[in-house]
Every structure is written in C-alpha cells, then in structure tokens.
Design a protein around this motif. Structure first.
Motif, PDB file in Angstrom:
ATOM      1  N   MET A  80       0.852  -1.194   0.000  1.00  0.00           N
ATOM      2  CA  MET A  80       0.000   0.000   0.000  1.00  0.00           C
ATOM      3  C   MET A  80       0.888   1.244   0.000  1.00  0.00           C
ATOM      4  N   LYS A  81       0.487   2.209  -0.803  1.00  0.00           N
ATOM      5  CA  LYS A  81       1.267   3.450  -0.892  1.00  0.00           C
ATOM      6  C   LYS A  81       0.322   4.618  -1.115  1.00  0.00           C
ATOM      7  N   ILE A  82       0.826   5.828  -0.851  1.00  0.00           N
ATOM      8  CA  ILE A  82       0.021   7.031  -1.030  1.00  0.00           C
ATOM      9  C   ILE A  82       0.865   8.106  -1.695  1.00  0.00           C
ATOM     10  N   ALA A  83       0.261   8.784  -2.682  1.00  0.00           N
ATOM     11  CA  ALA A  83       0.946   9.859  -3.407  1.00  0.00           C
ATOM     12  C   ALA A  83       0.250  11.182  -3.095  1.00  0.00           C
ATOM     13  N   PHE A  84       1.032  12.236  -2.976  1.00  0.00           N
ATOM     14  CA  PHE A  84       0.522  13.538  -2.528  1.00  0.00           C
ATOM     15  C   PHE A  84       0.534  14.520  -3.700  1.00  0.00           C
ATOM     16  N   HIS A  85      -0.658  14.768  -4.247  1.00  0.00           N
ATOM     17  CA  HIS A  85      -0.792  15.590  -5.442  1.00  0.00           C
ATOM     18  C   HIS A  85      -1.348  16.977  -5.142  1.00  0.00           C
ATOM     19  N   LYS A 114      -5.158  16.793  -2.049  1.00  0.00           N
ATOM     20  CA  LYS A 114      -5.394  15.705  -3.004  1.00  0.00           C
ATOM     21  C   LYS A 114      -4.396  14.592  -2.729  1.00  0.00           C
ATOM     22  N   HIS A 115      -4.850  13.480  -2.146  1.00  0.00           N
ATOM     23  CA  HIS A 115      -3.942  12.409  -1.749  1.00  0.00           C
ATOM     24  C   HIS A 115      -4.459  11.083  -2.311  1.00  0.00           C
ATOM     25  N   LEU A 116      -3.628  10.407  -3.102  1.00  0.00           N
ATOM     26  CA  LEU A 116      -4.047   9.196  -3.819  1.00  0.00           C
ATOM     27  C   LEU A 116      -3.517   7.950  -3.125  1.00  0.00           C
ATOM     28  N   VAL A 129       1.642   4.228  16.353  1.00  0.00           N
ATOM     29  CA  VAL A 129       1.547   4.940  15.066  1.00  0.00           C
ATOM     30  C   VAL A 129       2.877   4.772  14.340  1.00  0.00           C
ATOM     31  N   SER A 130       2.880   3.951  13.302  1.00  0.00           N
ATOM     32  CA  SER A 130       4.135   3.659  12.604  1.00  0.00           C
ATOM     33  C   SER A 130       4.579   4.803  11.714  1.00  0.00           C
ATOM     34  N   LYS A 131       3.604   5.613  11.224  1.00  0.00           N
ATOM     35  CA  LYS A 131       3.975   6.723  10.351  1.00  0.00           C
ATOM     36  C   LYS A 131       2.973   7.855  10.515  1.00  0.00           C
ATOM     37  N   LEU A 132       3.484   9.075  10.679  1.00  0.00           N
ATOM     38  CA  LEU A 132       2.649  10.274  10.740  1.00  0.00           C
ATOM     39  C   LEU A 132       3.130  11.203   9.626  1.00  0.00           C
ATOM     40  N   ILE A 133       2.206  11.580   8.729  1.00  0.00           N
ATOM     41  CA  ILE A 133       2.560  12.346   7.544  1.00  0.00           C
ATOM     42  C   ILE A 133       1.911  13.722   7.632  1.00  0.00           C
ATOM     43  N   VAL A 144       5.646   9.811  -3.411  1.00  0.00           N
ATOM     44  CA  VAL A 144       4.937   8.579  -3.035  1.00  0.00           C
ATOM     45  C   VAL A 144       5.568   8.026  -1.764  1.00  0.00           C
ATOM     46  N   ILE A 145       4.742   7.658  -0.800  1.00  0.00           N
ATOM     47  CA  ILE A 145       5.219   7.111   0.477  1.00  0.00           C
ATOM     48  C   ILE A 145       4.536   5.761   0.711  1.00  0.00           C
ATOM     49  N   GLY A 146       5.319   4.762   1.110  1.00  0.00           N
ATOM     50  CA  GLY A 146       4.771   3.452   1.409  1.00  0.00           C
ATOM     51  C   GLY A 146       4.137   3.410   2.794  1.00  0.00           C
TER      52      GLY A 146
END
Length: 467
Positions: free
Chosen positions: A1-6, A16-18, A427-431, A463-465
């Motif tokens: 799973m990953k997320i991209a920040f547009h 806008k986060h995909l 919380v493993s990751k805070l963005i 993109v962040i995993g």
C-alpha cells in the motif's frame, strides 16, 4: 500500500492524496483546488499527476474549495465512481461547486477579452455549471461514527473534526494481503474552543495518520477575546476615523463567526449603531445553510438559541444580493462595515471594495484568516505598500489590521489535543500535509518529542509506502 501527494504538499491548498491498495484499488482523499498560488495556480489546477478514470473511490473530508474544488474537472476528465462525504458536506458542496463554476466562467470571460485584444488564443474554463451539476449524482453520504464497507478490502468511518459544519476525519480500515491497516486522514482540524461549532471528537487508534499542519508551529492569541478585538476595529475605523471597515471573509465559517460576534456585542449593548453589510451572495446562502444545522453548534450556542432564535442577526445588518447594491457602496462615503468574500481577497466582490477604498487612510482592511502569501490578502498582511488589483497598481494608504484568533484551523495545542487519543508508540507513520514547509519542520520536531517515531513531510507528487 502506498500514497501519493498531489496537493497540499508543503503548501496549504489543493488537498489531493491518492491511496493505492494492492492489487489495484485507488482511492482519492479530497479533490481540492489550488488557490492563491500566483501564476502557478492555473497550471497546478490543470494537471492531475494521475488518471481520473482509474480511480475507484473519492472520499471527502469537508466542503472547503481547497478540498473539493476540482471535483467537476475530475468528473469531466473521466471519473465516474462514488464520492463519499457527510450529509452536511454534500449539501454545502453543491452550493460551493456551483458558485466556483460561475467564478471559473466569469474569470475566463474576462481573461479572454484581454487575450483577444492582444491577438492571443482564448482559454477554456476549468469547468462550467453543467460540469458541476454532473458531480451531484455521484455523492454518497455517510453520517458520523457509522462504519461502511466500500468493498471487501476497505471500511470507512467519519468522525467529527470541528472545522466547519460537516467536516470530518476520514478513518479507514484497509485489508491487504491478510493484514489490516488503520489509516486516518485528519482533513482540517478545528478548535476546541470554537465560538460556534462542537469540538473535534476522538478517533480510533491508527497505524498511520495524515495530519494537516497549517498552524503546527503557532499558538492563537487568546489574551484578547475576538469580540473585543472586532469591536476595537469597528469603533476605531467607523466612529473615530469615519471610514469603512472592510473585512475579507470566507463565505463558509468565517462570515458566520463574524456575524455571531456582532450579535453577541448587540446582546451586550456594545454594538455601535451603524450599517453592517454582508456583500456576497454565496455568504448569504451559506449563512442560511448554517441556520438549518443547529445540531452542529456547541453547547453554548445551543443554550443561546433558547433565548435568541437567530444568533447571526442584529440591528443594522443588511444582505446585498445584486451587483448594483454592491456598487452603490463604492460611491457611499458613510462609515460602515462591509463583510465580503473571498477571505484571501483573490476574487469576489471584496476585491472591488478594496480597490475603491485602499487609497484612503480613513478606511481599514481587516484580515481575519489565513492567506496564501501570493494572494492579495497575503500581500496586505505582509505589509506591502504597493499591490496590483485587476491589473492596476494601488498604493496602500488604508490601515491593514489582523485578528489571528478567528482561525478555524486548530493551532499547535489543538492539533496535539486531537492526537492525544492515540498511543504514539502504535503509530508507525505520521505524515504532515496542508502547511508551509517551515511550519511543518517545526511541528515535526515537536511531534517526535511527543513519541511519534516516523514523521514525514512529503513533497508534491511524492509517493510514500504505508503498512
């Protein structure tokens, strides 16, 4: 799973986060328009960084244009799936998207007149009213605290985050390869001492959190109450200087807060007898919308409603609907208060009021919310003595005031209080999103001292995993 920040990546606009879930589920969190970014604004709003037709779901946090404003373009460019939001957000989004479409069409008409005179090719609006209406059938509503399965892999639940009516944190349970990951996207977090709205509520323990950071490095000044500060500007400008007090105010939230404060001043017999104008058709519609949703108000306002059936009304208040009524104010010399959109003074009738009144020291322009630095409001806040309005240079002779306490965004303490329901060690990751890079860096240091191990600040399209 990953997320991209547009969008809203090291800036506070264009959320806008995909989210991409294996094998091939794509979820867009918010679909916001970039605002107040100077010459880059049109280019940023014209390109996605992804293919709209490939999305499976859109999930909205709330109805501010920097979080929903590109939905019509998204649908026009190929998206046809559901758009999830709270019922109040759907109601408000319909109002705001139609207004935004009218602005796109009006702006392009003005731009094309200039381009034709220069012999240049005409441009197209980002979207039209028809495009905006094409969005409406795709809305699917979900009340707070009611889990819904979007598919076998994804469950959605909204929790109230107290920013505007209908605003919510997005809480997702995502199953991927036999593992369940809990992801929360804050949207925009409100304030725990908000004048009108209920405070943000706790949210379920998350493995990863995407958090706004607009005021992550600041504390709002609460020494002087907002009502007293507002009264000082009214008396100083309208009574002492005999001038006009012009307040650029966002139609959603900020206008209602100003009206509420003026109502309280009248109740306390402190409100000067003047004419107070709300000069924005959109602000009028949104104020009516707010009146229909008292369930979103906090306990203090609920109690006041038992004595005062309209907490946004007072003597001397006038709503101006037509352009003719608005233009009459420009020729009037009478002291008055003008509340008009937009809050960044980038568009709308307030821009005309500023242009007509910025050249005289008897007038005051009062900024009551965040402004992008490139916007007209941002330049006024920064103390610029020369500004360009509709292509003409203006020298700033009017007084420029600022009230910081009226922000609908939580400050550092509010954001930390919102996070206080979480066990940081889980919380493993805070963005961090939706903030200036400088404020995000300072906020990251504070978060890590509070026990959050991995705090990231994504750049545009990064993109962040996850998981």
């Amino acid at each position: 799973m990953k997320i991209a920040f547009h969008g809203a990546a090291r800036t506070v606009t264009g959320s806008k986060h995909l989210l991409h879930i294996n094998p091939d589920i794509k979820i867009l969190l918010d679909c916001g328009m970039f605002q107040g970014m100077g010459k880059e604004t049109l280019e940023l709003n014209s390109s996605w960084g992804f293919a709209p037709a490939e999305l499976h779901y859109v999930i909205l946090s709330h109805a501010h244009i920097d979080h929903i404003g590109l939905l019509p373009k998204l649908v026009k460019d190929g998206y046809s799936g559901p758009i999830f939001c709270t019922p109040q957000t759907m109601e408000l989004a319909k109002i705001l998207l139609l207004d935004s479409a009218r602005i796109q069409e009006s702006d392009v008409q003005h731009i094309n007149k200039m381009r034709q005179k220069q012999g240049r090719a005409v441009v197209q609006a980002l979207y039209t009213e028809e495009d905006a209406r094409d969005v409406f059938p795709l809305f699917m509503t979900l009340p707070y605290n009611q889990p819904m399965k979007l598919c076998q892999e994804v469950e959605l639940m909204y929790t109230d985050c107290g920013h505007i009516i209908g605003s919510a944190a997005v809480n997702l349970k995502i199953k991927e390869e036999g593992t369940t990951t809990r992801l929360t996207f804050s949207g925009d977090v409100g304030r725990y001492n908000d004048l009108i709205l209920r405070p943000p509520e706790p949210f379920p323990q998350a493995d990863s959190i995407i958090l706004e950071s607009t005021y992550g490095n600041r504390l709002h000044d609460v020494v002087t109450p907002s009502a007293d500060r507002l009264l000082e500007y009214v008396e100083h400008t309208c009574l002492s200087k005999k001038g006009k007090l012009i307040i650029p105010a966002f139609s959603v939230g900020r206008t209602q807060e100003i009206l509420y404060l003026l109502n309280r001043l009248e109740t306390e017999h402190r409100l000067p007898k003047l004419n107070y104008y709300v000069d924005s058709p959109l602000s009028i519609l949104v104020t009516q919308f707010a009146k229909h949703h008292p369930e979103s108000f906090n306990k203090d306002v609920q109690a006041l409603l038992q004595q005062d059936e309209d907490v946004f009304a007072f003597e001397g208040l006038h709503y101006l609907k037509t352009a003719e009524e608005s233009m009459k104010l420009n020729s009037s010399k009478d002291p008055c208060v003008i509340i008009s959109a937009s809050g960044m003074a980038e568009a709308g009738r307030v821009k005309h009021h500023i242009a007509h009144n910025i050249g005289h020291s008897r007038n005051t322009i009062l900024m009551v919310g965040y402004c992008e630095p490139h916007s007209l409001g941002g330049k006024l806040r920064a103390g610029d003595k020369q500004v360009t309005i509709y292509g003409e240079q203006h020298t700033v002779h009017a007084e420029v005031g600022v009230i910081e306490t009226m922000s609908a965004h939580g400050d550092y303490h509010d954001l930390m209080q919102w996070l206080s329901c979480q066990d940081a060690s889980l919380v493993s990751k805070l963005i961090l999103v939706h903030g200036s890079y400088e404020s995000q860096q300072e906020f990251r240091d504070k978060l890590m001292k509070k026990g959050f191990k991995d705090v990231e600040i994504p750049a545009m399209h990064q993109v962040i995993g996850l998981g």
